[in-house]
Design a protein around this motif. Structure first.
Motif, PDB file in Angstrom:
ATOM      1  N   ILE A   1     -10.788  33.147 -26.825  1.00 42.36           N
ATOM      2  CA  ILE A   1     -10.649  32.284 -27.809  1.00 42.36           C
ATOM      3  C   ILE A   1      -9.106  32.270 -28.053  1.00 42.36           C
ATOM      4  N   THR A  49      -7.335  29.629 -26.001  1.00 48.56           N
ATOM      5  CA  THR A  49      -7.530  28.206 -26.407  1.00 48.56           C
ATOM      6  C   THR A  49      -6.362  27.822 -27.566  1.00 48.56           C
ATOM      7  N   VAL A  84      -9.887  21.939 -21.547  1.00 50.29           N
ATOM      8  CA  VAL A  84      -9.368  22.982 -22.568  1.00 50.29           C
ATOM      9  C   VAL A  84      -7.786  23.130 -22.098  1.00 50.29           C
ATOM     10  N   ALA A 128     -11.132  22.916 -28.793  1.00 49.90           N
ATOM     11  CA  ALA A 128     -11.247  23.542 -27.537  1.00 49.90           C
ATOM     12  C   ALA A 128     -12.484  24.425 -27.486  1.00 49.90           C
ATOM     13  N   VAL A 129     -12.710  25.414 -28.465  1.00 43.02           N
ATOM     14  CA  VAL A 129     -13.903  26.210 -28.327  1.00 43.02           C
ATOM     15  C   VAL A 129     -15.132  25.416 -28.261  1.00 43.02           C
ATOM     16  N   TYR A 174     -15.205  23.565 -24.876  1.00 41.61           N
ATOM     17  CA  TYR A 174     -15.678  24.428 -24.000  1.00 41.61           C
ATOM     18  C   TYR A 174     -16.913  24.914 -23.596  1.00 41.61           C
TER      19      TYR A 174
END
Lengths: 396, 250
Positions: free
Chosen positions: A228, A231, B180, B224-225, B228
């Motif tokens: 995490i 990101t 990402v 992004a998470v 992803y």
């Protein structure tokens, strides 16, 4: 069918044609057609493109075109890789001399404002011959030691050219000349940021990786958290560290004395450290998991303690994978360190962002070229080390 | 698995609420701003900026995918086999170019705005997709290819019906990596005046307003998470599907 095809190679003349060479020749010819150098009355105004013929004295320009033509012809035919390598390097050396000579030829005497930069034609020729050299090197499959030696020779040659003053009239070096002390200051900062963060991340990441390998429940939690972190965009992570560090500097006695403050190098170093952890920790875990179970059993059978097994067997066997993680992180951080400039952390990014602000391309290059060079050299050297260790590991 | 899905759904709803009604979060973000500073980004609509950010990333990654997969197919065919070793090396070397440098060098050619960001994201997105497609296409089980050849499939049929479908999960993993990276890198595009969430972060950096930095960073991080995870889920589904088909064929 494939047998017949290989027998044909000797008979048909076009089978002597190198397909990659065709690509090299097309790029090279486009390079010859486009302007070789860019002339500008000062560093901000748009430039005027000048071909090879206008960039050099008549005799030299004919010689240059002939040399490039010969090298492109060599690229087209299927010679042994070593021949191509020599021709490619020779062409690159000729280009390096020619662009320096062109800058001196085009700069009017006693004019400090005029700027001569390499034009699109020069860059395409550089690309064409770099492609030729890269292909030859890939086919030669040099041993790691030789690759590093070759890198040292190329860097030495570039250093020699810089020292000799051959390129002094190029716009990039004029930008450098007017801010040499700042350049070396930022270079030091950049190295501290990139190498410092990777060193700390290695010291913290390998033990953390070993812990994750030994304690299975911890593994998913740690790796997911680090995932995490990856990101979060780098400029945001840099920015988010400003406030807590400013608080630490203001409220914890002695913190500001050791260089901790809200802006500057501290938040940049911590952010780069945070980005580095994932590849190092996960590669340590993967490397240790990949160690052959029989080897570990044998070590256990010999009466080795946990610690002896880890230090003498498991870690050495996992080393290539761990080093690969460090290589990824080092190359990545050399690039990311440029962003530190946005929060006053210094590094080569200072020139890149100043250049963007002033729309001065040469200033951007002054920051970008050393960054790319540094990242490239780090990649070549660490790849060579990883390969050398893997060869040794297999040999033992 | 179920709990994970619920958490993601909740995070997604929070993100949507933040984009549509940012004032709901006034109290939270005010904790990070000085009393005199605005807590919610006030120089543009967060939803518009997020959509612009996502559009730039989507266009760039779509272009990278088409070009990278095309190139990888080319160098794994007999015609392009000579380019295989050098293209591997180029992909390796290309990754040493920092995104900021690519972005900065595109500005003099393309001017300020969206174009240089798009090009930088496109170029940077190429390499992971290219490498993964190459891995996917060169590590297929040889007996499957032999079987396809044996039933009389032409080269094109083998590629479209056997090789690409089998390599798809690996290709998708490359696209996920590129996406990402692009989501985070697009924020740097704001330094050259592209309309991305970097605008919010940089406004925060310039005025010393941590609330802005946090907002921009949070939105990009959550996006992004979620993206992803969604792409990873798609990969697992595809792998399971091809796995099942193989099992059925056996």
């Amino acid at each position: 069918m494939s047998l017949a095809a290989s027998a044909d190679i000797e008979k048909k003349p076009w089978h002597r044609l190198d397909k990659l060479g065709v690509l090299v020749a097309i790029i090279g010819l486009a390079g010859l057609a486009l302007p070789f150098a860019l002339f500008r009355a000062n560093r901000i105004v748009p430039g005027e493109g000048i071909g090879i013929v206008g960039s050099l004295d008549d005799g030299w320009s004919i010689l240059l075109i002939a040399a490039i033509g010969a090298a492109l012809a060599t690229a087209l035919v299927r010679f042994r890789p070593i021949v191509k390598l020599a021709a490619g390097f020779l062409a690159l050396a000729v280009l390096a001399f020619a662009i320096g000579a062109a800058a001196s030829h085009l700069t009017p005497a006693d004019n400090n404002y005029a700027r001569v930069a390499p034009g699109a034609g020069f860059w395409l020729l550089l690309l064409a011959f770099s492609l030729m050299v890269t292909d030859a090197l890939t086919r030669l499959r040099l041993r790691p030691v030789w690759r590093v030696a070759l890198l040292a020779i190329v860097l030495g040659a570039i250093g020699l050219i810089l020292w000799s003053g051959l390129w002094s009239n190029l716009s990039l070096l004029k930008e450098y000349a007017s801010r040499a002390p700042a350049f070396w200051q930022e270079a030091r900062t950049h190295l501290v940021l990139a190498f410092g963060s990777v060193t700390i991340a290695t010291l913290a990441g390998i033990p953390l990786g070993i812990l994750c390998y030994r304690v299975k429940p911890l593994r998913a939690a740690v790796l997911n958290t680090l995932n995490i972190v990856q990101t979060i965009p780098s400029i945001a992570l840099f920015g988010l560290l400003i406030a807590p560090l400013a608080w630490v500097a203001a409220n914890i006695p002695g913190a500001s004395n050791i260089g901790i403050s809200g802006i500057g190098i501290a938040p940049a170093l911590i952010a780069l450290f945070a980005y580095s952890l994932l590849p190092i920790v996960s590669n340590t875990v993967v490397g240790l998991l990949g160690v052959n179970g029989q080897v570990v059993d044998a070590a256990r059978g010999m009466g080795m303690t946990d610690r002896q097994r880890l230090l003498n067997i498991e870690l050495p066997l996992a080393l290539p994978v761990i080093l690969t993680g460090i290589r990824i992180v080092l190359v990545q951080n050399i690039g990311l360190a440029t962003i530190a400039a946005l929060i006053g952390g210094g590094g080569f990014g200072v020139f890149v962002f100043q250049g963007i602000g002033q729309t001065a391309m040469d200033l951007v290059l002054l920051g970008a070229v050393p960054t790319v060079g540094l990242a490239f050299a780090a990649a070549v050297i660490l790849d060579a080390i990883v390969e050398q260790i893997s060869i040794k590991g297999r040999g033992a | 698995m179920k709990i994970g899905l619920l958490i993601r759904l909740a995070v997604f709803l929070v993100l949507v609420a933040l984009l549509i009604q940012p004032d709901l979060f006034q109290g939270f973000f005010a904790l990070f701003a000085r009393p005199t500073q605005p807590a919610i980004y006030n120089q543009g609509n967060l939803l518009d900026i997020t959509i612009s950010h996502l559009t730039i990333v989507a266009i760039a990654i779509a272009l990278s995918t088409v070009v990278a997969v095309g190139l990888a197919i080319l160098v794994t065919r007999p015609f392009g086999a000579e380019f295989l070793p050098v293209s591997r090396t180029i992909a390796n070397v290309g990754q040493t170019f920092p995104p900021v440098a690519v972005l900065a060098l595109a500005v003099p050619i393309l001017g300020f705005g969206t174009a240089p960001t798009l090009i930088a994201l496109f170029l940077y997105g190429l390499l992971p997709i290219f490498e993964n497609t190459l891995t996917g296409l060169t590590t297929l089980p040889p007996n499957v290819i032999e079987a396809a050849r044996g039933v009389g499939m032409t080269g094109r049929q083998r590629l479209m019906r056997v090789e690409l479908p089998l390599a798809l999960p690996v290709i998708l993993a490359g696209i996920r990596l590129s996406t990402v990276i692009a989501l985070a890198t697009a924020t740097i595009g704001s330094t050259v005046a592209a309309r991305t969430l970097g605008e919010v972060i940089i406004a925060g950096l310039q005025s010393g307003n941590t609330a802005f930095v946090l907002q921009g960073g949070l939105i990009v991080g959550i996006l992004a998470v979620l993206i992803y995870d969604a792409l990873a889920g798609l990969e697992r589904w595809l792998t399971a599907r091809t796995g099942q088909k193989q099992a059925a064929a056996n």
